[in-house]
Write a protein that holds these residues in place. Sequence first.
Motif, PDB file in Angstrom:
ATOM      1  N   TYR A  71     -39.575  21.083   7.919  1.00 26.37           N
ATOM      2  CA  TYR A  71     -40.683  20.413   7.244  1.00 26.37           C
ATOM      3  C   TYR A  71     -40.309  19.994   5.813  1.00 26.37           C
ATOM      4  N   LEU A  72     -39.131  20.426   5.347  1.00 24.40           N
ATOM      5  CA  LEU A  72     -38.693  20.116   3.992  1.00 24.40           C
ATOM      6  C   LEU A  72     -37.696  18.970   3.983  1.00 24.40           C
ATOM      7  N   THR A  73     -37.669  18.205   2.889  1.00 26.30           N
ATOM      8  CA  THR A  73     -36.655  17.174   2.690  1.00 26.30           C
ATOM      9  C   THR A  73     -35.388  17.837   2.158  1.00 26.30           C
ATOM     10  N   LEU A  74     -34.265  17.530   2.814  1.00 26.48           N
ATOM     11  CA  LEU A  74     -32.984  18.119   2.429  1.00 26.48           C
ATOM     12  C   LEU A  74     -32.113  17.104   1.706  1.00 26.48           C
ATOM     13  N   TYR A  75     -31.277  17.622   0.799  1.00 28.73           N
ATOM     14  CA  TYR A  75     -30.389  16.773   0.017  1.00 28.73           C
ATOM     15  C   TYR A  75     -28.947  17.225   0.229  1.00 28.73           C
ATOM     16  N   ARG A  76     -28.046  16.280   0.015  1.00 25.92           N
ATOM     17  CA  ARG A  76     -26.621  16.585   0.058  1.00 25.92           C
ATOM     18  C   ARG A  76     -25.963  16.018  -1.204  1.00 25.92           C
ATOM     19  N   ARG A  77     -24.880  16.644  -1.575  1.00 24.59           N
ATOM     20  CA  ARG A  77     -24.190  16.210  -2.788  1.00 24.59           C
ATOM     21  C   ARG A  77     -23.117  15.200  -2.445  1.00 24.59           C
ATOM     22  N   ASP A  78     -23.073  14.102  -3.225  1.00 23.45           N
ATOM     23  CA  ASP A  78     -22.059  13.065  -3.068  1.00 23.45           C
ATOM     24  C   ASP A  78     -21.477  12.802  -4.454  1.00 23.45           C
ATOM     25  N   ALA A  79     -20.332  13.410  -4.698  1.00 18.18           N
ATOM     26  CA  ALA A  79     -19.707  13.343  -6.026  1.00 18.18           C
ATOM     27  C   ALA A  79     -20.672  13.915  -7.069  1.00 18.18           C
ATOM     28  N   ASP A  80     -21.109  13.091  -8.013  1.00 20.36           N
ATOM     29  CA  ASP A  80     -21.974  13.589  -9.074  1.00 20.36           C
ATOM     30  C   ASP A  80     -23.440  13.238  -8.855  1.00 20.36           C
TER      31      ASP A  80
ATOM     32  N   TYR B  44     -26.979  13.333  -5.895  1.00 22.39           N
ATOM     33  CA  TYR B  44     -27.565  13.962  -4.717  1.00 22.39           C
ATOM     34  C   TYR B  44     -28.309  12.909  -3.892  1.00 22.39           C
ATOM     35  N   LEU B  45     -28.032  12.905  -2.585  1.00 26.39           N
ATOM     36  CA  LEU B  45     -28.649  11.945  -1.678  1.00 26.39           C
ATOM     37  C   LEU B  45     -29.478  12.686  -0.635  1.00 26.39           C
ATOM     38  N   ILE B  46     -30.511  12.022  -0.136  1.00 30.33           N
ATOM     39  CA  ILE B  46     -31.344  12.616   0.915  1.00 30.33           C
ATOM     40  C   ILE B  46     -30.550  12.635   2.222  1.00 30.33           C
ATOM     41  N   SER B  47     -30.465  13.803   2.840  1.00 32.08           N
ATOM     42  CA  SER B  47     -29.773  13.917   4.130  1.00 32.08           C
ATOM     43  C   SER B  47     -30.756  13.981   5.295  1.00 32.08           C
ATOM     44  N   ARG B  48     -32.001  14.391   4.990  1.00 31.09           N
ATOM     45  CA  ARG B  48     -33.039  14.388   6.020  1.00 31.09           C
ATOM     46  C   ARG B  48     -34.407  14.402   5.344  1.00 31.09           C
ATOM     47  N   TYR B  49     -35.277  13.529   5.832  1.00 31.68           N
ATOM     48  CA  TYR B  49     -36.638  13.517   5.326  1.00 31.68           C
ATOM     49  C   TYR B  49     -37.456  14.601   6.033  1.00 31.68           C
ATOM     50  N   GLY B  50     -38.218  15.352   5.255  1.00 33.95           N
ATOM     51  CA  GLY B  50     -39.044  16.395   5.817  1.00 33.95           C
ATOM     52  C   GLY B  50     -40.374  15.867   6.325  1.00 33.95           C
TER      53      GLY B  50
ATOM     54  N   PRO C 162     -32.158  12.861  11.879  1.00 39.20           N
ATOM     55  CA  PRO C 162     -33.505  12.629  12.419  1.00 39.20           C
ATOM     56  C   PRO C 162     -34.549  13.540  11.779  1.00 39.20           C
ATOM     57  N   THR C 163     -35.736  13.017  11.652  1.00 41.32           N
ATOM     58  CA  THR C 163     -36.878  13.764  11.136  1.00 41.32           C
ATOM     59  C   THR C 163     -37.709  14.276  12.311  1.00 41.32           C
ATOM     60  N   TYR C 164     -38.188  15.516  12.202  1.00 38.85           N
ATOM     61  CA  TYR C 164     -38.975  16.100  13.287  1.00 38.85           C
ATOM     62  C   TYR C 164     -40.439  15.702  13.156  1.00 38.85           C
ATOM     63  N   LEU C 165     -41.014  15.277  14.292  1.00 37.50           N
ATOM     64  CA  LEU C 165     -42.415  14.918  14.385  1.00 37.50           C
ATOM     65  C   LEU C 165     -43.031  15.624  15.583  1.00 37.50           C
ATOM     66  N   ASN C 166     -44.357  15.745  15.558  1.00 31.17           N
ATOM     67  CA  ASN C 166     -45.081  16.167  16.763  1.00 31.17           C
ATOM     68  C   ASN C 166     -45.421  14.918  17.552  1.00 31.17           C
ATOM     69  N   ALA C 167     -44.709  14.697  18.635  1.00 26.05           N
ATOM     70  CA  ALA C 167     -44.898  13.461  19.393  1.00 26.05           C
ATOM     71  C   ALA C 167     -44.575  13.714  20.848  1.00 26.05           C
ATOM     72  N   GLY C 168     -45.472  13.322  21.724  1.00 23.02           N
ATOM     73  CA  GLY C 168     -45.168  13.373  23.133  1.00 23.02           C
ATOM     74  C   GLY C 168     -45.892  14.453  23.893  1.00 23.02           C
ATOM     75  N   GLU C 169     -45.918  14.239  25.208  1.00 24.15           N
ATOM     76  CA  GLU C 169     -46.615  15.157  26.104  1.00 24.15           C
ATOM     77  C   GLU C 169     -45.911  15.125  27.455  1.00 24.15           C
ATOM     78  N   VAL C 170     -45.666  16.309  28.024  1.00 19.67           N
ATOM     79  CA  VAL C 170     -44.980  16.441  29.314  1.00 19.67           C
ATOM     80  C   VAL C 170     -45.809  17.338  30.207  1.00 19.67           C
ATOM     81  N   GLU C 171     -45.901  16.966  31.487  1.00 24.87           N
ATOM     82  CA  GLU C 171     -46.669  17.774  32.436  1.00 24.87           C
ATOM     83  C   GLU C 171     -45.782  18.206  33.595  1.00 24.87           C
ATOM     84  N   ASN C 172     -45.844  19.496  33.920  1.00 23.43           N
ATOM     85  CA  ASN C 172     -45.198  20.061  35.097  1.00 23.43           C
ATOM     86  C   ASN C 172     -46.274  20.620  36.021  1.00 23.43           C
TER      87      ASN C 172
END
Length: 1015
Positions: A667-676, A678-684, A738-748
């Motif tokens: 659920y959190l936005t993550l960052y990664r370091r690129d030289a000097d 910081y870039l977003i690596s995943r949107y929360g 990829p960002t996680y969402l609540n999406a979809g429905e499956v029936e068994n």
Amino acid sequence: MMKKNTIFSLLMIWAVCTGGAVYAQTVTGVITDSSGALPGVSVVEKGTSNGTVSDFNGEYSIEVSGSDAVLVYSYVGYQTFEAEVQGRNNIDVTLQEDISQLDELVVVGYKSQKESTITGAISSVDIDKLESRRVSEVTQALQGQVAGVNITQSTGAPGDEVEVRIRGNGTIGNNNPLYIIDGIPSREISFLNPSDIQSMTVLKDAAAASIYGSRAAGGVIVIKTKEGKQGGQFKVDYFGGIQKVINLPNMLNTEQYMQTVEQAWDNAGYDGTNPYTEDIGRSDFGDVDYLDELFELGKTHSLNVSVSGGNEKTNYMISGGYFGQDGTVVYDNDKFRKLNFRTNISSQVLERMKVGANVQISYNTQDRISSKGDAPGIIRHAFLRPPNIPVFKDPSDPTYTEEDPFTDLPFYQGPDNYESSKYEYSQNPIALAYFTDDETSTFKTFGNVYGEYDIFKDKSLRFKTNLGADLNFFHSKAFNRNFGDDDGNGAAIDQGLGRQNRPSSLSEARGQDFTITWNNSLHFDKEFDEHSISALLGTEFIVNESSNLSASRLRFDFTDPNFRYLDFGGTDRDLWNGGLAEEWALFSYFASTTYVYGDRYMLTANLRADASSRFAEDNKWGYFPSVSAGWMITEEEFMEDTDWLSELKLRGSWGQLGNQEIPNYAYLTLYRRDADRYLISRYGNPDLKWETTTQANIGIDFGLYKNRLYGSADYFKKNTADILLPISLPQFVGDVSPTYLNAGEVENSGFEFALSYRNYDNPLGFEISANMATLKNEVQSLHPNLPYLNGRVTRTQPGNPLNAYYGFVQEGIYQNQAEVNEHLSGTANPPQQPGDIKFKDLDGNGIINDNDRDFIGNPNPKLSYGMNFNLNYKAFDFSLLLQGVDDVDRYNDLKKIIDYDTRPFNYSDRVLGAWDGEGSTNTIPRVSFSDNGSSKVSDIFVEDASYLRLKNVELGYSLDSDKLSGLGNIRLYVSGQNLLTFTDYSGLDPESTDLIDMGTYPQSLTLLFGVNARF
């Protein structure tokens, strides 16, 4: 003086011994129940630790202290019986079933429950049947035993994982069940020793599993390990045997191969002289069956030893086990070893207080090879390798060395010479097997300590606390040694090295994972008049911490095993390292109440509330209720005269379960370091919430003729909503995960049936049981901005099953040019030729494009089944297990590569029936080095993977204990696994779990010989 004392002591010892000889006597007999002989019954001389157990024929022999001794006969599920010896030498005993005790054997959520009061879909596993399965992992023994539980061994490689699905795949993410071992949850049970299992219960519906709410969407399997028994027993079990790969396809020999590639060149329409025609009959060619060279006999050994004992207050059990398997691939770089140690102790320290501890330690190592066709693809390359290339070089070859004697580029004459590309599109699988060095190891400690206290004297209210720990240490190490011939390529620094693993490299990782579980519960059980109430209230706290370190280096000057460590790799520019740590926690409240009136009407309600650290503050809590009811019709007055119907119960249930199996901090936005910077690596996604599975179930249990014939039937509908789905964002957003969402429905939905019949009234006693389950899987919806999810050969789309195969549909082979022109009337200058694959033009526009793709297969089995047969006659016993699935498809990529590919790989002999002129065939296209249509994903490669497998057969013989002179009870047996497989699937193993079969390490026919000894 000392001499007199010595003589006196000897006289005393003699007196005791002779006194015992005068008054001791031996008592023998046979112990039975209403169905026949009863093995494993504890026989103890009352007031002493002197005891024994009955053998497989119910026979026992015990030496008692005198004619006034009293023998106590006890066995789980039966009423304890006492018999005075009174000078008798033979005492036969018939034990009576203790119905109330039998009911309590069903272990469910945090408690045991009477079987007659269960209203959910629960299946108790017959442990006796599991013991005849000689396997390394508990889940393998479950295969074919429980309706609606589909067990699939992912590959036949030793130590590879086993997939467990309860009522099918219900989500796009994690579908694995939750395991509860002695009250402590775990996501895997491969560390358990099958010999240590006392009981196993599968909770299939939401009403049964909702007490474990947050992680129970994939079902729950509750396991109780063995405890010590009064009287003492020492057990030794050993088996060993061999494995052999069978049912391999026939590949072309050199003569057939050369004729085929010669034809493929001609069919491709190339100019000039056919180079394969010139090569026919070359003296430096070999004629190699690479499958025969790759596979050898595998070996298995297993040893389990246990000792148990105790008295009226304290019981203990200690066990140790070893399992070792050498796989069927040459050079033994596919080994698996597992060591187990377990100790269990429980004690009634006070009249109202019981304490106990279980500790299990396991250590396993696995030498891994590419068992699924993945790189480097040892098994896959055994199919691809042309048979004309020898396995080994001639020692006279100037490139031959003892360290690397394998043929790699035998016809290579330089980077610009075509000679290098006529046959060299594959690697030498025997060399790959030889140079593979990839090992993982895991050390695990799993256990719990618990205490129970009866608050009231009548034991109606009990408090239990249970503290568990799960500690794992992981280590993986893979060394990729440089080998093969120099092809002139590679970086300047690597000039002169062989083309394989250029340059050499080492990757190593270490990590640890630590989980603490603490649950506390109050149990209330009370019966008054015709009313019975059982209630449970509790809390549970789970915290997990994990960390790992990893590193790699390139360019090792020395490749001896003593130098395969990071410090001996290159240091200038060949360094890489990393590490991270994660944690998660779960806090829960749970409650359960069961009310029974007159043993006829049952009502159970559960509620669990979970707070997970994997969700943001506003969505942290999930609530999972369930309710179920039952009606025991045979307890009604109007059924009193129906003697033939011993049990008839209706059940109905509804409930909800949860799923939180997503990465930590999703659920959190993550960052990664690129030289000097910081870039977003995943949107929360702070709105992320629980995935919820809602399930309804209706069932019936019935027994006839005192339950000799017993069965059950269930229908369920299972709907999973708010699926936790990773969604890739548009490219313009940036390079982000990829960002996680609540999406979809499956029936068994589906039906489940189980039926068993047993008859031990005659000398030839037998039991037969069968189960069957149907399954319909359908995606109901996805995210509004995501109409479908595409895989390499699959598409997940509403109205179809999860991961349905999607591609073109073959309708024949083009027989002539006129047919090509007519079918492709909307295509200008179609490249297709007679002999190419003809695909259906679904939109009728005379053009074959992506619009002509359709759903072409379902990887989810619609039917699964199993059958067990057990027979006993005198000292002989026999068991048999059949298991299978039906109406399931698999994408056979190996078939595509060895029968249809346009590169000069080897072919199976099916290609000898390929199209070679008008009217010759309408199924297999022409062989060609140009595209014949096989580059498209199509139904040609989607095969029916249904199978029926004779999974296990065992024949045993119990030696006469009276003739063993006190050696104990000994049983000898021979066992066979995977003896027969009936299938139309052309791949190596229809049981593969992968959506794409790229050349799976097959399961083997196994022959084992073993001995069970009880002392």
